[in-house]
Write a protein that holds these residues in place. Structure first.
Motif, PDB file in Angstrom:
ATOM      1  N   ILE A  55       0.866  -1.173   0.000  1.00  0.00           N
ATOM      2  CA  ILE A  55       0.000   0.000   0.000  1.00  0.00           C
ATOM      3  C   ILE A  55       0.910   1.232   0.000  1.00  0.00           C
ATOM      4  O   ILE A  55       1.991   1.205   0.593  1.00  0.00           O
ATOM      5  CB  ILE A  55      -0.953  -0.037   1.212  1.00  0.00           C
ATOM      6  N   LEU A  56       0.479   2.268  -0.703  1.00  0.00           N
ATOM      7  CA  LEU A  56       1.307   3.470  -0.831  1.00  0.00           C
ATOM      8  C   LEU A  56       0.573   4.673  -0.255  1.00  0.00           C
ATOM      9  O   LEU A  56      -0.594   4.907  -0.583  1.00  0.00           O
ATOM     10  CB  LEU A  56       1.609   3.723  -2.317  1.00  0.00           C
ATOM     11  N   GLU A  57       1.253   5.425   0.597  1.00  0.00           N
ATOM     12  CA  GLU A  57       0.727   6.720   1.028  1.00  0.00           C
ATOM     13  C   GLU A  57       1.240   7.735   0.012  1.00  0.00           C
ATOM     14  O   GLU A  57       2.297   8.337   0.187  1.00  0.00           O
ATOM     15  CB  GLU A  57       1.210   7.048   2.434  1.00  0.00           C
ATOM     16  N   LYS A  60       2.683  11.250   0.568  1.00  0.00           N
ATOM     17  CA  LYS A  60       3.989  11.411   1.203  1.00  0.00           C
ATOM     18  C   LYS A  60       5.136  11.056   0.250  1.00  0.00           C
ATOM     19  O   LYS A  60       6.278  11.443   0.476  1.00  0.00           O
ATOM     20  CB  LYS A  60       4.086  10.501   2.440  1.00  0.00           C
ATOM     21  N   CYS A  61       4.841  10.272  -0.783  1.00  0.00           N
ATOM     22  CA  CYS A  61       5.894   9.753  -1.671  1.00  0.00           C
ATOM     23  C   CYS A  61       6.582  10.895  -2.419  1.00  0.00           C
ATOM     24  O   CYS A  61       5.932  11.823  -2.891  1.00  0.00           O
ATOM     25  CB  CYS A  61       5.282   8.766  -2.659  1.00  0.00           C
ATOM     26  N   ILE A  62       7.926  10.825  -2.514  1.00  0.00           N
ATOM     27  CA  ILE A  62       8.700  11.888  -3.171  1.00  0.00           C
ATOM     28  C   ILE A  62       9.326  11.398  -4.482  1.00  0.00           C
ATOM     29  O   ILE A  62      10.179  12.061  -5.052  1.00  0.00           O
ATOM     30  CB  ILE A  62       9.801  12.426  -2.225  1.00  0.00           C
ATOM     31  N   ASP A  63       8.914  10.239  -4.953  1.00  0.00           N
ATOM     32  CA  ASP A  63       9.398   9.696  -6.222  1.00  0.00           C
ATOM     33  C   ASP A  63      10.923   9.574  -6.252  1.00  0.00           C
ATOM     34  O   ASP A  63      11.558   9.909  -7.245  1.00  0.00           O
ATOM     35  CB  ASP A  63       8.904  10.572  -7.396  1.00  0.00           C
ATOM     36  N   CYS A  64      11.505   9.113  -5.147  1.00  0.00           N
ATOM     37  CA  CYS A  64      12.970   8.956  -5.129  1.00  0.00           C
ATOM     38  C   CYS A  64      13.401   7.643  -5.770  1.00  0.00           C
ATOM     39  O   CYS A  64      14.564   7.449  -6.088  1.00  0.00           O
ATOM     40  CB  CYS A  64      13.485   9.024  -3.691  1.00  0.00           C
ATOM     41  N   LYS A  65      12.455   6.729  -5.907  1.00  0.00           N
ATOM     42  CA  LYS A  65      12.675   5.417  -6.543  1.00  0.00           C
ATOM     43  C   LYS A  65      13.622   4.500  -5.767  1.00  0.00           C
ATOM     44  O   LYS A  65      14.109   3.513  -6.318  1.00  0.00           O
ATOM     45  CB  LYS A  65      13.148   5.577  -7.989  1.00  0.00           C
ATOM     46  N   LEU A  66      13.903   4.823  -4.507  1.00  0.00           N
ATOM     47  CA  LEU A  66      14.790   3.944  -3.725  1.00  0.00           C
ATOM     48  C   LEU A  66      14.164   2.566  -3.537  1.00  0.00           C
ATOM     49  O   LEU A  66      14.870   1.557  -3.502  1.00  0.00           O
ATOM     50  CB  LEU A  66      15.098   4.571  -2.360  1.00  0.00           C
ATOM     51  N   CYS A  67      12.831   2.526  -3.406  1.00  0.00           N
ATOM     52  CA  CYS A  67      12.169   1.225  -3.253  1.00  0.00           C
ATOM     53  C   CYS A  67      12.372   0.376  -4.500  1.00  0.00           C
ATOM     54  O   CYS A  67      12.683  -0.820  -4.415  1.00  0.00           O
ATOM     55  CB  CYS A  67      10.680   1.426  -2.979  1.00  0.00           C
ATOM     56  N   ALA A  68      12.228   1.008  -5.674  1.00  0.00           N
ATOM     57  CA  ALA A  68      12.391   0.271  -6.934  1.00  0.00           C
ATOM     58  C   ALA A  68      13.824  -0.218  -7.096  1.00  0.00           C
ATOM     59  O   ALA A  68      14.067  -1.337  -7.564  1.00  0.00           O
ATOM     60  CB  ALA A  68      11.988   1.156  -8.105  1.00  0.00           C
ATOM     61  N   GLU A  77       7.491  -0.258 -10.887  1.00  0.00           N
ATOM     62  CA  GLU A  77       7.605   0.770 -11.939  1.00  0.00           C
ATOM     63  C   GLU A  77       7.019   2.065 -11.414  1.00  0.00           C
ATOM     64  O   GLU A  77       5.871   2.096 -10.975  1.00  0.00           O
ATOM     65  CB  GLU A  77       6.820   0.353 -13.194  1.00  0.00           C
ATOM     66  N   ILE A  78       7.835   3.137 -11.454  1.00  0.00           N
ATOM     67  CA  ILE A  78       7.369   4.436 -10.940  1.00  0.00           C
ATOM     68  C   ILE A  78       7.583   5.493 -12.026  1.00  0.00           C
ATOM     69  O   ILE A  78       8.654   5.551 -12.631  1.00  0.00           O
ATOM     70  CB  ILE A  78       8.144   4.852  -9.675  1.00  0.00           C
ATOM     71  N   GLU A  79       6.554   6.286 -12.237  1.00  0.00           N
ATOM     72  CA  GLU A  79       6.674   7.356 -13.228  1.00  0.00           C
ATOM     73  C   GLU A  79       5.909   8.580 -12.736  1.00  0.00           C
ATOM     74  O   GLU A  79       4.704   8.499 -12.464  1.00  0.00           O
ATOM     75  CB  GLU A  79       6.088   6.873 -14.557  1.00  0.00           C
ATOM     76  N   GLN A  91       2.383   6.614 -12.873  1.00  0.00           N
ATOM     77  CA  GLN A  91       2.378   5.187 -12.531  1.00  0.00           C
ATOM     78  C   GLN A  91       3.170   4.914 -11.254  1.00  0.00           C
ATOM     79  O   GLN A  91       4.205   5.536 -11.011  1.00  0.00           O
ATOM     80  CB  GLN A  91       3.035   4.403 -13.690  1.00  0.00           C
ATOM     81  N   PHE A  92       2.665   4.012 -10.456  1.00  0.00           N
ATOM     82  CA  PHE A  92       3.434   3.417  -9.347  1.00  0.00           C
ATOM     83  C   PHE A  92       2.876   2.009  -9.207  1.00  0.00           C
ATOM     84  O   PHE A  92       1.910   1.766  -8.498  1.00  0.00           O
ATOM     85  CB  PHE A  92       3.247   4.199  -8.043  1.00  0.00           C
ATOM     86  N   SER A  93       3.457   1.084  -9.954  1.00  0.00           N
ATOM     87  CA  SER A  93       2.859  -0.248  -9.999  1.00  0.00           C
ATOM     88  C   SER A  93       3.829  -1.329  -9.539  1.00  0.00           C
ATOM     89  O   SER A  93       5.049  -1.165  -9.597  1.00  0.00           O
ATOM     90  CB  SER A  93       2.371  -0.552 -11.417  1.00  0.00           C
ATOM     91  N   PRO A 108      14.188   1.070   2.699  1.00  0.00           N
ATOM     92  CA  PRO A 108      14.906   2.224   2.119  1.00  0.00           C
ATOM     93  C   PRO A 108      14.071   3.483   1.989  1.00  0.00           C
ATOM     94  O   PRO A 108      14.622   4.566   1.800  1.00  0.00           O
ATOM     95  CB  PRO A 108      15.311   1.738   0.711  1.00  0.00           C
ATOM     96  N   CYS A 109      12.749   3.388   2.090  1.00  0.00           N
ATOM     97  CA  CYS A 109      11.900   4.567   1.852  1.00  0.00           C
ATOM     98  C   CYS A 109      12.201   5.658   2.885  1.00  0.00           C
ATOM     99  O   CYS A 109      12.023   5.451   4.082  1.00  0.00           O
ATOM    100  CB  CYS A 109      10.426   4.175   1.912  1.00  0.00           C
ATOM    101  N   PRO A 110      12.644   6.831   2.437  1.00  0.00           N
ATOM    102  CA  PRO A 110      13.031   7.877   3.377  1.00  0.00           C
ATOM    103  C   PRO A 110      11.850   8.546   4.065  1.00  0.00           C
ATOM    104  O   PRO A 110      12.031   9.247   5.063  1.00  0.00           O
ATOM    105  CB  PRO A 110      13.780   8.888   2.494  1.00  0.00           C
ATOM    106  N   VAL A 111      10.646   8.354   3.553  1.00  0.00           N
ATOM    107  CA  VAL A 111       9.483   9.011   4.170  1.00  0.00           C
ATOM    108  C   VAL A 111       8.453   7.990   4.685  1.00  0.00           C
ATOM    109  O   VAL A 111       7.333   8.361   5.026  1.00  0.00           O
ATOM    110  CB  VAL A 111       8.812   9.995   3.177  1.00  0.00           C
ATOM    111  N   ASP A 112       8.839   6.740   4.715  1.00  0.00           N
ATOM    112  CA  ASP A 112       7.996   5.682   5.292  1.00  0.00           C
ATOM    113  C   ASP A 112       6.587   5.692   4.696  1.00  0.00           C
ATOM    114  O   ASP A 112       5.597   5.740   5.422  1.00  0.00           O
ATOM    115  CB  ASP A 112       7.941   5.867   6.822  1.00  0.00           C
ATOM    116  N   CYS A 113       6.521   5.655   3.373  1.00  0.00           N
ATOM    117  CA  CYS A 113       5.197   5.758   2.750  1.00  0.00           C
ATOM    118  C   CYS A 113       4.787   4.514   1.974  1.00  0.00           C
ATOM    119  O   CYS A 113       3.705   4.494   1.390  1.00  0.00           O
ATOM    120  CB  CYS A 113       5.129   6.992   1.860  1.00  0.00           C
ATOM    121  N   ILE A 114       5.641   3.496   1.954  1.00  0.00           N
ATOM    122  CA  ILE A 114       5.214   2.246   1.307  1.00  0.00           C
ATOM    123  C   ILE A 114       5.205   1.162   2.376  1.00  0.00           C
ATOM    124  O   ILE A 114       6.134   1.056   3.173  1.00  0.00           O
ATOM    125  CB  ILE A 114       6.099   1.895   0.084  1.00  0.00           C
TER     126      ILE A 114
END
Ligand code: SF4
Ligand code: SF4
Length: 193
Positions: A55-57, A60-68, A77-79, A91-93, A108-114
């Motif tokens: 689940i994604l908040e 809060k997500c900053i599209d840093c792609k560290l999770c990917a 996949e994040i766009e 996209q965030f799939s 790795p998520c710096p903002v704890d949103c996934i």
């Protein structure tokens, strides 16, 4: 003579073992409650730490792609287009055909949103349905659109009446929001409570 004795000895031993085994079975059959359940009408409780669907908040997500980048099977996949701090989402799939539920994408998520939920039902007849988009909205939210327009107006030297009202929300996601998102995931995947 010895062979005949062995023959009947083996039969006797087999009958004794079977009787002992059946005795244990019958004892437990009468005493223990059933340990099976009528799935999918009944379900066992899932531990809180179960690694299920993500689940994604999004707010809060900053599209840093560290999770990917952390994903060992490359299934995220994040766009998104960046307008300063405002994100325009495409996209965030997660491709659940590939995901191994290792949880490497979470720390790795710096903002704890996934996060990973306790939802586990993925069975489907349609493999394409196993690519789950976690976005709550695509493009820009109305308040983001307003903020961009006001920023552009300010840049052009125009007066902006109420700048505070158009700031993008920095609020986190409430428990109700999270529950709604989980319900939305279930609905998208055609699952019932
Ligand atoms: S749980 Fe593992 S495999 Fe699945 S998306 Fe996260 S990092 Fe990738
Ligand atoms: S690591 Fe967190 S903030 Fe960065 S893209 Fe993934 S979910 Fe978004």
């Amino acid at each position: 003579m010895g062979a005949i004795r062995d023959y009947f000895g083996n039969i006797s031993s087999a009958l004794t073992s079977t009787a002992k085994g059946m005795g244990v079975t019958l004892r437990h059959y009468r005493k223990e409650p059933p340990i099976t359940i009528q799935y999918p009408f009944e379900r066992f409780p899932v531990p809180d730490r179960y690694r299920g669907l993500h689940i994604l908040e999004q707010e809060k997500c900053i599209d840093c792609k560290l999770c990917a980048k952390a994903c060992p099977v490359d299934c995220i996949e994040i766009e998104a287009e960046h307008h300063g701090r405002i994100l325009e989402w495409t996209q965030f799939s997660i491709d659940y055909k590939k995901c191994i539920f290792c949880e490497f994408c979470i720390p790795p998520c710096p903002v704890d949103c996934i996060h990973m939920t306790t939802e586990y039902e993925l069975a489907t007849e349609d493999p394409d349905g196993m690519v789950e988009d976690l976005l709550t909205w695509t493009g820009l939210r109305p308040q983001d659109q307003r903020a961009l327009e006001e920023a552009a107006a300010r840049k052009a030297g125009k007066v902006v009446p109420d700048a505070a009202a158009s700031k993008p929300s920095a609020e986190g996601t409430s428990a109700e929001d999270m529950a709604a998102k989980i319900a939305a995931i279930k609905a998208r995947m055609g699952k019932k409570d």
